[in-house]
Design an enzyme around this catalytic site. Structure first.
Site, PDB file in Angstrom:
ATOM      1  N   CYS A 142       6.671   3.911  -4.180  1.00 25.39           N
ATOM      2  CA  CYS A 142       6.141   4.952  -4.264  1.00 25.39           C
ATOM      3  C   CYS A 142       5.816   5.753  -3.373  1.00 25.39           C
ATOM      4  O   CYS A 142       4.900   5.621  -2.471  1.00 25.39           O
ATOM      5  CB  CYS A 142       4.668   4.646  -5.096  1.00 25.39           C
ATOM      6  SG  CYS A 142       3.482   5.850  -5.479  1.00 25.39           S
ATOM      7  N   CYS A 145       2.375   7.746  -3.168  1.00 24.16           N
ATOM      8  CA  CYS A 145       1.141   6.853  -2.826  1.00 24.16           C
ATOM      9  C   CYS A 145       1.449   6.703  -1.251  1.00 24.16           C
ATOM     10  O   CYS A 145       0.235   6.687  -0.747  1.00 24.16           O
ATOM     11  CB  CYS A 145       1.206   5.295  -3.379  1.00 24.16           C
ATOM     12  SG  CYS A 145       1.536   5.191  -5.099  1.00 24.16           S
ATOM     13  N   ASP A 146       2.359   6.507  -0.575  1.00 27.11           N
ATOM     14  CA  ASP A 146       2.678   5.939   0.805  1.00 27.11           C
ATOM     15  C   ASP A 146       3.140   6.856   1.627  1.00 27.11           C
ATOM     16  O   ASP A 146       2.956   6.816   2.737  1.00 27.11           O
ATOM     17  CB  ASP A 146       3.479   4.727   0.706  1.00 27.11           C
ATOM     18  CG  ASP A 146       2.797   3.423  -0.046  1.00 27.11           C
ATOM     19  OD1 ASP A 146       1.507   3.485  -0.133  1.00 27.11           O
ATOM     20  OD2 ASP A 146       3.541   2.777  -0.616  1.00 27.11           O
TER      21      ASP A 146
END
Ligand code: NAP
Length: 317
Positions: A142, A145-146
């Site tokens: 992701c 997200c990261d």
């Protein structure tokens, strides 16, 4: 019912929807608005995979695009407005052998006359050495997200589909260089995304190449590669490896109760009917779907209309 804190063991409903991504929420909005006896069961918070999408620009009605979070939050609020009950539980098993369909939850059973399965899909692993060990330590599925963890760092992206290229473009906001490793010499992604990626100076393509190993002690340090045409081995120094090699359906809990295709996606007809009467499926969990948010929404609506037809034709047991 208050979301998330009821004992479901004694519940019997006309319709249970499993999964609160675009397909499940669309079905839920229609069913709740139609004042059906419906409950939606979701193991995480509502939103599905779209929550991991930074920006959605091909969902009709939003000419300037909309963030994945905002889109799903709007769908959830629309469902709330019609009073859709959302229960926070994981469905662990099903029994579709009788007229009454039973779902096993961690704390009991729920039963219903009809069920819509909208559990979606999750990222596939590429299955190489180091992937499992370094997941969460530099290996990610992701970018949204990261990505922010990789400011001014070099990262690798594995895959050449829409997800890989969208996420590679997103990662260029943070990373100094994004190496897209693709096993062919042509991307699968749509042309508009390809054009943007080719025009982005931070993206470097490694064609005809597969990853063979992710190397690192505590965190990712290197990605080992092999050219599929020449057999030549190489490695790139990266701090993060983002894997986008497609998705696999969330159907394990069904344990053979409906017919699946060879990839374990649920087979449905044009009315979203599965092999079991009264059980419908919609969205990314289904076989041969286009895997688009708009398509998932449409399939969710078709599924709920089919379920309503089924309910009006079948006599309660
Ligand atoms: P996908 O389209 O299946 O692409 C997967 C990519 O990973 C392909 O390029 C594939 O290579 C590569 N790959 C698969 N297995 C591999 C392996 N073992 N080793 C190395 N590479 C491997 O998956 P996706 O990109 O996640 O997209 C899934 C669906 O969602 C698609 O239908 C897509 O159109 C849709 N989607 C749409 C949007 C949008 O509309 N904005 C955004 C995201 C996703 P090959 O090309 O050689 O097969």
């Amino acid at each position: 019912m208050t979301p998330g804190n009821n004992d479901p063991s004694t519940e019997f409903h006309d319709l249970i929807i499993i999964g609160a991504g675009p397909a499940g929420l669309a079905a839920g909005i229609y069913a709740a608005r139609d004042q059906q006896d419906v409950v939606l069961v979701e193991k995480l918070s509502p939103g599905g995979q779209v929550l991991n999408t930074d920006w959605v620009e091909n969902y009709p009605g939003f000419p300037d695009g909309i963030s994945g979070f905002e889109l799903m939050d709007a769908m959830r609020r629309q469902a709330d407005r019609f009073g859709l009950q959302i229960l926070s539980r994981e469905v662990q098993g099903v029994d579709f052998s009788g007229e009454v369909k039973a779902l096993t939850l961690p704390d009991g059973k729920m039963t219903a006359r009809s069920v819509i399965i909208a559990t979606g899909a999750q990222p596939r692993k590429v299955g190489i050495e180091g992937e499992e060990l370094l997941t969460g330590k530099g290996v990610s599925y992701c970018g949204t997200c990261d990505g922010p963890f990789y400011r001014d760092a070099e990262v690798g992206v594995i895959g050449g589909g829409d997800t890989a290229i969208e996420e590679a473009l997103f990662l260029t906001r943070f990373a100094s260089r994004v190496h897209v490793v693709h096993r062919r010499d042509q991307l699968r992604a749509t042309k508009i995304l390809q054009d943007r990626a080719f025009a982005n100076e931070k993206i470097a393509f490694v064609w005809d190449t597969v990853p063979t190993r992710i190397i690192g002690e505590a965190t990712v340090e290197e990605l080992a590669l092999q050219n599929v045409k020449t057999g030549l081995e190489s490695a790139i120094k990266v701090e993060g490896v983002f894997v986008f090699v497609g998705t696999r359906p969330i159907t394990e809990f069904l344990a053979g109760s409906v017919d699946l295709d060879d990839q374990k996606f649920i087979k449905v007809d044009r009315r979203q009917q599965t092999s079991v009467p009264g059980v419908f499926a919609a969205g990314d969990v289904t076989s041969e779907t286009a895997r688009q948010i708009a398509v998932a929404v449409g399939e969710g609506v078709t599924a709920v209309l089919s379920a309503e037809d089924y309910l009006s034709e079948s006599i309660p047991g």
